[in-house]
Design a protein around this motif. Structure first.
Motif, PDB file in Angstrom:
ATOM      1  N   VAL A   1       0.830  -1.204   0.000  1.00  0.00           N
ATOM      2  CA  VAL A   1       0.000   0.000   0.000  1.00  0.00           C
ATOM      3  C   VAL A   1       0.865   1.254   0.000  1.00  0.00           C
ATOM      4  O   VAL A   1       2.006   1.244   0.475  1.00  0.00           O
ATOM      5  CB  VAL A   1      -0.959   0.061   1.225  1.00  0.00           C
ATOM      6  N   SER A   2       0.285   2.309  -0.545  1.00  0.00           N
ATOM      7  CA  SER A   2       0.993   3.581  -0.577  1.00  0.00           C
ATOM      8  C   SER A   2      -0.006   4.724  -0.631  1.00  0.00           C
ATOM      9  O   SER A   2      -1.081   4.595  -1.231  1.00  0.00           O
ATOM     10  CB  SER A   2       1.922   3.644  -1.789  1.00  0.00           C
ATOM     11  N   THR A   3       0.365   5.815   0.005  1.00  0.00           N
ATOM     12  CA  THR A   3      -0.479   7.015  -0.087  1.00  0.00           C
ATOM     13  C   THR A   3      -0.359   7.663  -1.464  1.00  0.00           C
ATOM     14  O   THR A   3      -1.151   8.521  -1.810  1.00  0.00           O
ATOM     15  CB  THR A   3      -0.038   8.058   0.961  1.00  0.00           C
TER      16      THR A   3
ATOM     17  N   HIS B   1      -5.944  -7.130  12.442  1.00  0.00           N
ATOM     18  CA  HIS B   1      -4.763  -6.255  12.543  1.00  0.00           C
ATOM     19  C   HIS B   1      -4.160  -5.930  11.181  1.00  0.00           C
ATOM     20  O   HIS B   1      -3.552  -4.890  11.006  1.00  0.00           O
ATOM     21  CB  HIS B   1      -3.726  -6.835  13.509  1.00  0.00           C
ATOM     22  N   HIS B   2      -4.352  -6.810  10.195  1.00  0.00           N
ATOM     23  CA  HIS B   2      -3.866  -6.485   8.847  1.00  0.00           C
ATOM     24  C   HIS B   2      -4.620  -5.262   8.310  1.00  0.00           C
ATOM     25  O   HIS B   2      -4.027  -4.360   7.736  1.00  0.00           O
ATOM     26  CB  HIS B   2      -4.068  -7.662   7.888  1.00  0.00           C
ATOM     27  N   GLY B   3      -5.934  -5.291   8.496  1.00  0.00           N
ATOM     28  CA  GLY B   3      -6.755  -4.164   8.054  1.00  0.00           C
ATOM     29  C   GLY B   3      -6.349  -2.879   8.766  1.00  0.00           C
ATOM     30  O   GLY B   3      -6.241  -1.822   8.134  1.00  0.00           O
ATOM     31  N   ARG B   4      -6.089  -2.996  10.076  1.00  0.00           N
ATOM     32  CA  ARG B   4      -5.686  -1.796  10.836  1.00  0.00           C
ATOM     33  C   ARG B   4      -4.341  -1.270  10.335  1.00  0.00           C
ATOM     34  O   ARG B   4      -4.135  -0.063  10.233  1.00  0.00           O
ATOM     35  CB  ARG B   4      -5.611  -2.106  12.338  1.00  0.00           C
ATOM     36  N   ALA B   5      -3.441  -2.186  10.002  1.00  0.00           N
ATOM     37  CA  ALA B   5      -2.123  -1.763   9.506  1.00  0.00           C
ATOM     38  C   ALA B   5      -2.257  -1.025   8.167  1.00  0.00           C
ATOM     39  O   ALA B   5      -1.576  -0.030   7.919  1.00  0.00           O
ATOM     40  CB  ALA B   5      -1.204  -2.971   9.362  1.00  0.00           C
ATOM     41  N   VAL B   6      -3.150  -1.521   7.306  1.00  0.00           N
ATOM     42  CA  VAL B   6      -3.374  -0.847   6.018  1.00  0.00           C
ATOM     43  C   VAL B   6      -3.961   0.543   6.263  1.00  0.00           C
ATOM     44  O   VAL B   6      -3.515   1.541   5.675  1.00  0.00           O
ATOM     45  CB  VAL B   6      -4.292  -1.701   5.110  1.00  0.00           C
ATOM     46  N   ALA B   7      -4.958   0.601   7.148  1.00  0.00           N
ATOM     47  CA  ALA B   7      -5.581   1.900   7.454  1.00  0.00           C
ATOM     48  C   ALA B   7      -4.536   2.882   7.976  1.00  0.00           C
ATOM     49  O   ALA B   7      -4.495   4.050   7.566  1.00  0.00           O
ATOM     50  CB  ALA B   7      -6.708   1.722   8.476  1.00  0.00           C
ATOM     51  N   LYS B   8      -3.671   2.400   8.847  1.00  0.00           N
ATOM     52  CA  LYS B   8      -2.640   3.259   9.423  1.00  0.00           C
ATOM     53  C   LYS B   8      -1.681   3.762   8.336  1.00  0.00           C
ATOM     54  O   LYS B   8      -1.348   4.949   8.280  1.00  0.00           O
ATOM     55  CB  LYS B   8      -1.872   2.475  10.499  1.00  0.00           C
ATOM     56  N   ALA B   9      -1.258   2.825   7.470  1.00  0.00           N
ATOM     57  CA  ALA B   9      -0.323   3.206   6.399  1.00  0.00           C
ATOM     58  C   ALA B   9      -0.934   4.276   5.494  1.00  0.00           C
ATOM     59  O   ALA B   9      -0.223   5.105   4.931  1.00  0.00           O
ATOM     60  CB  ALA B   9       0.068   1.980   5.584  1.00  0.00           C
ATOM     61  N   LEU B  10      -2.255   4.247   5.359  1.00  0.00           N
ATOM     62  CA  LEU B  10      -2.916   5.214   4.479  1.00  0.00           C
ATOM     63  C   LEU B  10      -3.394   6.451   5.244  1.00  0.00           C
ATOM     64  O   LEU B  10      -4.010   7.349   4.665  1.00  0.00           O
ATOM     65  CB  LEU B  10      -4.106   4.548   3.755  1.00  0.00           C
ATOM     66  N   GLY B  11      -3.160   6.475   6.545  1.00  0.00           N
ATOM     67  CA  GLY B  11      -3.562   7.630   7.347  1.00  0.00           C
ATOM     68  C   GLY B  11      -5.074   7.744   7.503  1.00  0.00           C
ATOM     69  O   GLY B  11      -5.608   8.838   7.635  1.00  0.00           O
ATOM     70  N   LEU B  12      -5.771   6.593   7.508  1.00  0.00           N
ATOM     71  CA  LEU B  12      -7.234   6.619   7.624  1.00  0.00           C
ATOM     72  C   LEU B  12      -7.654   6.414   9.073  1.00  0.00           C
ATOM     73  O   LEU B  12      -7.100   5.565   9.783  1.00  0.00           O
ATOM     74  CB  LEU B  12      -7.854   5.525   6.753  1.00  0.00           C
TER      75      LEU B  12
ATOM     76  N   GLY C   1     -11.158   6.550  12.091  1.00  0.00           N
ATOM     77  CA  GLY C   1     -12.599   6.500  12.305  1.00  0.00           C
ATOM     78  C   GLY C   1     -13.280   5.548  11.345  1.00  0.00           C
ATOM     79  O   GLY C   1     -12.814   4.423  11.121  1.00  0.00           O
ATOM     80  N   ASP C   2     -14.372   6.013  10.768  1.00  0.00           N
ATOM     81  CA  ASP C   2     -15.155   5.148   9.887  1.00  0.00           C
ATOM     82  C   ASP C   2     -14.357   4.714   8.660  1.00  0.00           C
ATOM     83  O   ASP C   2     -14.499   3.577   8.184  1.00  0.00           O
ATOM     84  CB  ASP C   2     -16.447   5.846   9.466  1.00  0.00           C
ATOM     85  N   LEU C   3     -13.499   5.590   8.148  1.00  0.00           N
ATOM     86  CA  LEU C   3     -12.702   5.209   6.972  1.00  0.00           C
ATOM     87  C   LEU C   3     -11.739   4.071   7.301  1.00  0.00           C
ATOM     88  O   LEU C   3     -11.486   3.198   6.462  1.00  0.00           O
ATOM     89  CB  LEU C   3     -11.940   6.420   6.430  1.00  0.00           C
ATOM     90  N   ALA C   4     -11.218   4.063   8.524  1.00  0.00           N
ATOM     91  CA  ALA C   4     -10.344   2.966   8.946  1.00  0.00           C
ATOM     92  C   ALA C   4     -11.142   1.659   8.993  1.00  0.00           C
ATOM     93  O   ALA C   4     -10.662   0.606   8.573  1.00  0.00           O
ATOM     94  CB  ALA C   4      -9.728   3.268  10.309  1.00  0.00           C
ATOM     95  N   LYS C   5     -12.392   1.736   9.452  1.00  0.00           N
ATOM     96  CA  LYS C   5     -13.268   0.546   9.482  1.00  0.00           C
ATOM     97  C   LYS C   5     -13.511   0.041   8.062  1.00  0.00           C
ATOM     98  O   LYS C   5     -13.501  -1.162   7.798  1.00  0.00           O
ATOM     99  CB  LYS C   5     -14.606   0.910  10.141  1.00  0.00           C
ATOM    100  N   GLN C   6     -13.770   0.978   7.149  1.00  0.00           N
ATOM    101  CA  GLN C   6     -13.980   0.594   5.750  1.00  0.00           C
ATOM    102  C   GLN C   6     -12.730  -0.084   5.179  1.00  0.00           C
ATOM    103  O   GLN C   6     -12.835  -1.048   4.422  1.00  0.00           O
ATOM    104  CB  GLN C   6     -14.318   1.824   4.902  1.00  0.00           C
ATOM    105  N   ALA C   7     -11.562   0.437   5.561  1.00  0.00           N
ATOM    106  CA  ALA C   7     -10.309  -0.153   5.058  1.00  0.00           C
ATOM    107  C   ALA C   7     -10.136  -1.580   5.585  1.00  0.00           C
ATOM    108  O   ALA C   7      -9.738  -2.485   4.850  1.00  0.00           O
ATOM    109  CB  ALA C   7      -9.116   0.714   5.463  1.00  0.00           C
TER     110      ALA C   7
ATOM    111  N   LYS D   1     -16.193   7.878   1.380  1.00  0.00           N
ATOM    112  CA  LYS D   1     -16.354   6.439   1.087  1.00  0.00           C
ATOM    113  C   LYS D   1     -15.090   5.938   0.405  1.00  0.00           C
ATOM    114  O   LYS D   1     -14.532   6.611  -0.471  1.00  0.00           O
ATOM    115  CB  LYS D   1     -17.538   6.221   0.133  1.00  0.00           C
ATOM    116  N   LEU D   2     -14.659   4.757   0.809  1.00  0.00           N
ATOM    117  CA  LEU D   2     -13.518   4.123   0.158  1.00  0.00           C
ATOM    118  C   LEU D   2     -14.035   3.386  -1.077  1.00  0.00           C
ATOM    119  O   LEU D   2     -15.047   2.695  -0.996  1.00  0.00           O
ATOM    120  CB  LEU D   2     -12.900   3.136   1.150  1.00  0.00           C
TER     121      LEU D   2
END
Ligand code: GDP
Ligand code: MN
Length: 399
Positions: free
Chosen positions: A135-137, A168-179, A181-187, A218-219
């Protein structure tokens, strides 16, 4: 095996990933209904070819207009205009090569309002033996460029197949993308869906570039590229139906009918070899002596006379081929079988170019005798080095 963007999005949709609604367009007549069903007010008309860089691509025909292969439309009339311009035209992108690719299908999609663009892909990482998410921003751009200039902006994480994908994989992706709240949940949800799609259909690579955040948070997967592991396609007959033969090399299609591992290349020397390693070595040694191979071809360990004939036909049908090198090591395969196959093939298709045959291994004397007594104009060779020098010299003499 590669598929089109609209087919890839269809698969992602089945697994619950967020993709925009859209309709494939095969003839211009399909356009009005599709555009009306989507409703607008913004549509995207996208060229469907097995190559990336469509947005920045250029059409060869002036009649296709100045815009690239991905176009935003703000009225049904504009959608129709773009479909008429692009359908059947030839699109040249960074990935098609200068010849370009004819656009035989389009995809009309509901337009999205982009707030942010990211990069997300999944692939089989051979180093770890795991499926990896990358993943990348820096989305919407050439990821190779990002990897080169700013490698720190690319984050890779692997998924242990024993546990499968975890929150935790999903959380790591969300973190890498700076997402957050709800966007982190979507990620997190997206990562789960993509992993399930990847494993469920035996993908080799899945690339979403860009993955976007819309203005209403929305993602969405705005682009999708999938290639499947061809060795697992037998498990997914419905996926095999997505194959678009018009996107593939004719010679490679013919070769696949005979289960030959064949890849078309740009050079002048046609090669028929058994074993992938020996085939690679043969390509290398041709280059070493100053010519280029016209193909990679591994006829396999247990090739029959029929297979050898088919391989020979494919090689000789290539107008770029100025000479042929047959290099066989008879292990499981016997040299006399190969010799008979070569002779049958030459008799069936004729021989317009020099042919060097190098045989080694089981029944080699018998194989050489068959070739020598055939009366065919074959240049025999003793070893690989000798064979490569002979075919290169023969091709240079003919040129
Ligand atoms: P590619 O050029 O072959 O990678 O095709 P893409 O599907 O990635 O589209 C190229 C670019 O068009 C994207 O990076 C976006 O910037 C733009 N694009 C595609 N769909 C939309 C859309 O719905 N809205 C907007 N505003 N831009 C879009
Ligand atoms: Mn893209």
């Amino acid at each position: 095996m590669n598929i089109h963007e609209y087919q890839a999005k269809g698969i992602l949709r089945e697994y619950g990933a967020p993709v925009p609604n859209g309709f494939p367009i095969f003839t211009a007549d399909d356009t009005e209904n599709a555009a009306n069903a989507l409703g607008g007010p913004v549509w995207v008309v996208k060229s469907q070819i097995h190559a990336g860089g469509r947005g920045k691509g250029k059409f060869k025909e002036a009649s296709a207009g100045e815009m690239g292969g991905v176009r935003l439309a703000r009225s049904v009339d504009d959608v129709k205009k773009y479909v008429n311009e692009m359908l059947g035209a030839t699109l040249v992108t960074k990935q098609t090569g200068p010849a370009g690719k004819q656009v035989n299908r389009l995809y009309v999609e509901e337009g999205s309002e982009i707030a942010k663009e990211f990069y997300l892909s999944a692939l089989v990482d051979r180093a770890s033996g795991h499926i990896a998410f990358v993943v990348s921003t820096e989305g919407g751009m050439d990821i190779e460029e990002v990897a080169h200039a700013t490698p720190e902006k690319i984050v890779t994480l692997t998924v242990d197949p024993a546990t499968g994908v975890m929150p935790h994989h999903g959380r790591a992706v969300a973190k890498a993308l700076g997402l957050k709240g709800d966007l982190a949940k979507q990620a997190e949800k997206l990562v789960g869906s993509l992993y399930a799609a990847f494993v469920g259909s035996d993908m080799e690579m899945l690339e979403i570039n860009p993955l976007i955040v819309t203005k209403d948070d929305k993602l969405r997967c705005l682009d999708a590229k999938i290639s499947f592991d061809s060795n697992a396609l037998y498990r997914h007959p419905q996926l095999a139906e997505l194959r678009d033969l018009s996107e593939e090399d004719d010679k490679e299609i013919e070769a696949s009918k005979y289960d030959l591992a064949y890849i078309a290349l740009d050079g002048t020397i046609g090669c028929m070899v058994n074993g992938a390693g020996l085939a690679m070595a043969t390509l290398d040694i041709i280059k070493l002596y100053g010519e280029e191979p016209a193909n990679f071809l591994d006829v396999g360990g247990g090739a029959t006379e029929e297979k050898v004939t088919a391989a020979f036909k494919i090689i000789t049908a290539d107008p770029n081929v100025k000479g042929i090198l047959v290099n066989i090591f008879g292990g499981i395969m016997k040299c006399d079988v190969i010799a008979n196959g070569v002779i049958a093939a030459v008799k069936a298709v004729g021989l317009q170019v020099p042919l060097v045959v190098r045989l080694e291994g089981t029944n080699v004397e018998e194989g050489k005798r068959i070739i020598n007594e055939s009366g065919l104009d074959v240049l025999p060779a003793d070893d690989l080095d000798d064979a490569a020098q002979k075919i290169v010299a023969a091709v240079k003499k003919g040129a």
